[in-house]
Design an enzyme around this catalytic site. Structure first.
Site, mmCIF file in Angstrom:
data_model
loop_
_atom_site.group_PDB
_atom_site.id
_atom_site.type_symbol
_atom_site.label_atom_id
_atom_site.label_comp_id
_atom_site.label_asym_id
_atom_site.label_seq_id
_atom_site.Cartn_x
_atom_site.Cartn_y
_atom_site.Cartn_z
ATOM 1 N N GLU A 296 11.574 7.073 3.897
ATOM 2 C CA GLU A 296 11.708 7.079 2.621
ATOM 3 C C GLU A 296 12.697 8.179 2.066
ATOM 4 O O GLU A 296 12.407 8.486 1.116
ATOM 5 C CB GLU A 296 10.345 7.154 2.383
ATOM 6 C CG GLU A 296 9.268 6.343 2.720
ATOM 7 C CD GLU A 296 7.963 6.673 1.734
ATOM 8 O OE1 GLU A 296 7.229 7.375 1.534
ATOM 9 O OE2 GLU A 296 7.334 4.749 1.110
ATOM 10 N N ASP A 370 0.416 0.956 4.638
ATOM 11 C CA ASP A 370 0.595 2.161 3.167
ATOM 12 C C ASP A 370 -0.758 2.395 2.894
ATOM 13 O O ASP A 370 -0.414 2.338 1.192
ATOM 14 C CB ASP A 370 1.572 2.205 2.773
ATOM 15 C CG ASP A 370 2.104 2.971 1.953
ATOM 16 O OD1 ASP A 370 1.329 4.495 2.149
ATOM 17 O OD2 ASP A 370 2.505 3.700 1.027
ATOM 18 N N GLU A 398 -3.570 5.446 -4.966
ATOM 19 C CA GLU A 398 -1.505 4.820 -4.710
ATOM 20 C C GLU A 398 -2.774 3.451 -5.628
ATOM 21 O O GLU A 398 -2.513 3.017 -5.932
ATOM 22 C CB GLU A 398 -1.239 5.500 -4.273
ATOM 23 C CG GLU A 398 0.219 4.764 -4.419
ATOM 24 C CD GLU A 398 1.013 4.673 -3.614
ATOM 25 O OE1 GLU A 398 0.290 6.279 -2.389
ATOM 26 O OE2 GLU A 398 2.125 4.950 -3.121
HETATM 27 C C1 GCV Z 1 5.022 11.101 -0.771
HETATM 28 C C2 GCV Z 1 3.999 5.843 0.228
HETATM 29 C C3 GCV Z 1 3.759 6.520 -1.729
HETATM 30 C C4 GCV Z 1 4.452 7.806 -1.132
HETATM 31 C C5 GCV Z 1 4.677 8.771 0.306
HETATM 32 C C6 GCV Z 1 4.483 8.149 1.032
HETATM 33 C C7 GCV Z 1 4.089 8.841 2.013
HETATM 34 O O1 GCV Z 1 4.870 5.411 0.410
HETATM 35 O O2 GCV Z 1 4.354 5.542 -2.290
HETATM 36 O O3 GCV Z 1 4.473 7.764 -2.814
HETATM 37 O O4 GCV Z 1 5.575 9.351 -0.010
HETATM 38 O O5 GCV Z 1 3.688 7.216 0.934
HETATM 39 O O6 GCV Z 1 2.600 9.155 2.786
HETATM 40 O O7 GCV Z 1 4.811 9.836 1.929
#
Ligand code: GCV
Length: 705
Positions: A296, A370, A398
């Site tokens: 990411e 995720d 989340e």
């Molecule tokens: C900290 C998901 C979340 C991100 C998070 C990522 C991760 O994609 O949306 O906010 O980033 O996981 O675990 O690194």
């Protein structure tokens, strides 16, 4: 005159204000034990604690708070005829030492009775601390000690909270206010909340905290912040909690003035070695680094054509001389890799199994996508016998309705931990990977992405304290049952009255499934709103990354929906053992909870219930709504057992949840209904608005991003 009036009002309101329970005390309420039995009261009368240090002071303090709360009395601390003896095994007189278990390890404890004394013993002061908390928890639950007492020790070594907290105090995916780390006031001001946080963690046996976001800022590794981190580490140390920091892979460039962060470059290696040395000067027991790389947008070894092992090993070599470890995340995937996102981490890590240094542990999310409301376990579990793997659970919600949706997550964690990988035949559960017994791992660990913030009750929803608690209990013992965790938490947090405990336990144990029902039943996944993930967004499509859209995952069309991960599709199934491939690949055998995770099916597909797929989906959404409404009724019936403050707070959140469950049902069914072309089955309420209405909902400034 006005002043007098205010004073009178304040005096009149005082009893109400005092009885208000804002939840700050978490599961450490120590509320009065009604009709205490003699053993309970006697036990805390005279306490002998062997030795003096900060941890023993914490133990003393805890006993004081508890005795005061339970019985309105304080213990006297004396060596003369104590009712409770707290001492290391080596400090016990031989007649008591001989009764103590020989299997306590570094952090375990034994609580037992001998004549008229209760003894808490351990091999370390932290074992004594954990034993003290356990004894007090048993007292609050009114559980008498059995003949053999309680012998317990953690089954997992590294039990770590991961805070996705940024230096500006925002919290990525945090829904309970701001970060509790007040960087601006550190290092000089140690907020009481830091100590209460450490105490709460210690009461569960959590022994590590990674205080910064995995989407890391290199500044945390500069002296300005290290001094602040040092102050936190000093505050946590007596509670047995080690501090970890997230390391941004490109730090040598960003704060080191180098031109590269290539892990094979000698100057880069040296930079990390020097940096580690510097950190250990501030924090002699620094736990090590937690790293998100090549994921990411985060930099990583891929930028230099290197493997994840090469990246991790460079950092591992840097902390090794000081006893540190590296927790290297397996959450590695890219929009440029043409394969199903589900398969990418496995494809990347399995070929390098065994190439990691011995002080590296690879941190794997519970599922391959995720933190969805439900995921099958990550195929990496069981697939890396030569590399220690640790579990990463998300405690913050989340994808589970954020702060207002009650979802007790222990059943979700338990489901994953108890799933059989079949890697060494039947009985190769994920929990055995995590406790290290399946592959004889030399390092074991479990991480939980924290849900705490500056909200007075720490976690937004009072019931989400239970998820912090549950994570701690499962990190200590991955075999613990969610039912026991729920029951204990209720008793410690509210009351032991059966008329309250039973219905609340039932409600909690069903709550995760309820959320799955109204969000993503039958294996549907990743259909939340874009970016903030608050509310439904099955229509999310386009934008820079297909793997961040909903359409990538549900593949709905007139022909049906679901992600085909069998041989005819992405074949992610091949990453599991043949036993699971057979089971999950077969439409007759696959548990329906994973149906659309692995299969793309026509709307008329026949379900076990006799319904067609479309009807079954719709009925699940309605079921979730009904359950959320039912919870409100249940809670209202329990009013007399709960203080007003927490009663009202929970009630209003439950009302939000029921409303939002309807929002989910209506939006999702309208959207998929366009493709199924089928009417809603009997029993499913018609939507309140049209699809366009739901697609236009745009919540501003949703927290957590
Ligand atoms: C900290 C998901 C979340 C991100 C998070 C990522 C991760 O994609 O949306 O906010 O980033 O996981 O675990 O690194």
């Amino acid at each position: 005159m006005i002043r007098e009036l205010f004073t009178t009002i304040a005096i009149l309101l005082l009893p109400i204000m005092l009885s208000a329970n804002d939840g700050y005390k978490l599961w450490l309420q120590y509320y009065p034990i009604e009709n205490p039995q003699a053993w309970q009261q006697d036990m805390l009368k005279k306490v002998s604690i062997a030795g003096e240090n900060e941890t023993l002071d914490i133990i003393k303090n805890e006993l004081n708070i508890a005795a005061e709360g339970f019985f309105g009395q304080n213990p006297s601390f004396s060596k003369e005829n104590p009712s409770l003896v707290i001492a290391l095994k080596e400090q016990l007189p031989s007649y008591l030492a001989s009764k103590a278990s020989s299997k306590l390890g570094e952090e375990g404890f034994h609580i037992f009775s001998s004549d008229n004394q209760t003894v808490i013993t351990a091999n370390s002061q932290f074992g004594l601390l954990y034993g003290t908390f356990r004894l007090l928890q048993e007292m609050q639950k009114s559980n008498p000690l059995s003949e053999t007492g309680i012998v317990d020790s953690p089954k997992v070594q590294h039990r770590v909270l991961n805070h996705w907290d940024n230096l500006d105090r925002t919290v990525e995916r945090g829904y309970s206010g701001f970060s509790i780390w007040n960087w601006h006031r550190l290092p000089r001001h140690i907020d009481q909340q830091y100590l209460d946080y450490a105490r709460a963690n210690a009461s569960l046996g959590i022994n590590g905290t990674a205080i910064t976001n995995v989407n890391a800022n290199a500044l945390i590794l500069t002296p300005y912040y290290l001094e602040k981190a040092q102050a936190l580490a000093d505050a946590f140390r007596p509670y047995g909690i080690k501090l970890y920091l997230t390391a941004r892979f490109s730090s040598p460039i960003e704060i080191g003035g180098l031109e590269t962060a290539d892990p094979q470059n000698e100057a880069v290696k040296q930079w990390w070695k020097d940096k580690a040395k510097e950190i250990y000067e501030y924090i002699p027991d620094f736990g090590g680094f937690l790293v998100k790389a090549d994921s990411e947008g985060q930099p990583g070894p891929h930028n230099y054509g290197r493997t994840q092992a090469e990246g991790a090993n460079m950092l591992a070599d840097a902390v090794k001389p000081f006893g540190g470890i590296v927790m290297w995340r397996a959450f590695v995937y890219s929009e440029n890799t043409p394969d199903d996102r589900h398969k990418q981490a496995y494809n990347e890590f399995v070929p390098i199994d065994g190439e990691f240094r011995e002080n590296v542990i690879v941190q794997v999310k519970n599922g391959a996508i995720d933190f969805q409301p439900r995921e099958p376990f990550h195929p990496l579990f069981g697939a890396m016998p030569n590399t220690p793997l640790m579990m990463e659970f998300q405690i913050t919600q989340e994808y589970l309705g954020h702060d207002t949706h009650l979802a007790f997550l222990a059943p979700m964690y338990e489901e994953v931990l108890k799933e059989d990988t079949y890697i060494n035949g039947e009985g190769s559960e994920v929990a055995k990977v995590i406790d290290g017994s399946l592959h004889n791992y030399s390092l074991t660990g479990m991480a939980g992405v924290a849900n705490v913030g500056t909200d007075r009750n720490w976690t937004g929803h009072h019931f989400h304290q239970a998820n912090w608690y549950a994570y701690g209990k499962l990190a200590w013992n991955p075999w613990e049952s969610s039912e026991k965790i729920a029951e204990d938490w209720i008793k410690l947090t509210f009351t032991t009255e059966r008329e309250f405990v039973e219905p609340v336990k039932k409600l909690m144990l069903n709550s995760h499934e309820m959320v799955v029902n109204y969000m993503t039943p039958l294996g549907i996944h990743h259909i939340m709103a874009r970016s903030h993930h608050y509310g439904p967004g099955p229509w999310v499509t386009g934008g820079g990354r297909a793997d961040w859209t909903s359409t990538y995952y549900h593949n709905a069309s007139e022909k049906g929906m679901g992600f085909d991960r069998t041989l005819s599709g992405s074949n992610a199934l091949e990453q599991y053992t043949p036993e699971l491939q057979e089971k999950w690949g077969d439409l007759d055998l696959v548990p329906e909870k994973f149906l659309l995770w692995f299969h793309h099916l026509p709307w008329e597909h026949q379900m076990k219930s006799g319904n067609i797929l479309w009807d079954e989906i719709a009925l699940h959404y309605q079921k979730g709504v009904n359950e959320a409404r039912e919870n409100i009724k249940t809670w209202k019936n329990l009013e007399k057992h709960v203080d007003k403050y927490r009663f009202e707070h929970v009630l209003s959140f439950m009302e939000i949840q029921a409303e939002e469950a309807e929002w989910w049902r209506d939006a999702v069914l309208l959207y998929f209904g366009q493709y199924s072309g089928l009417p809603l089955p009997e029993g499913v309420e018609p939507p309140k608005h049209n699809l366009e209405y739901y697609m236009n909902i745009d919540h501003k400034f949703v927290p957590g991003i």
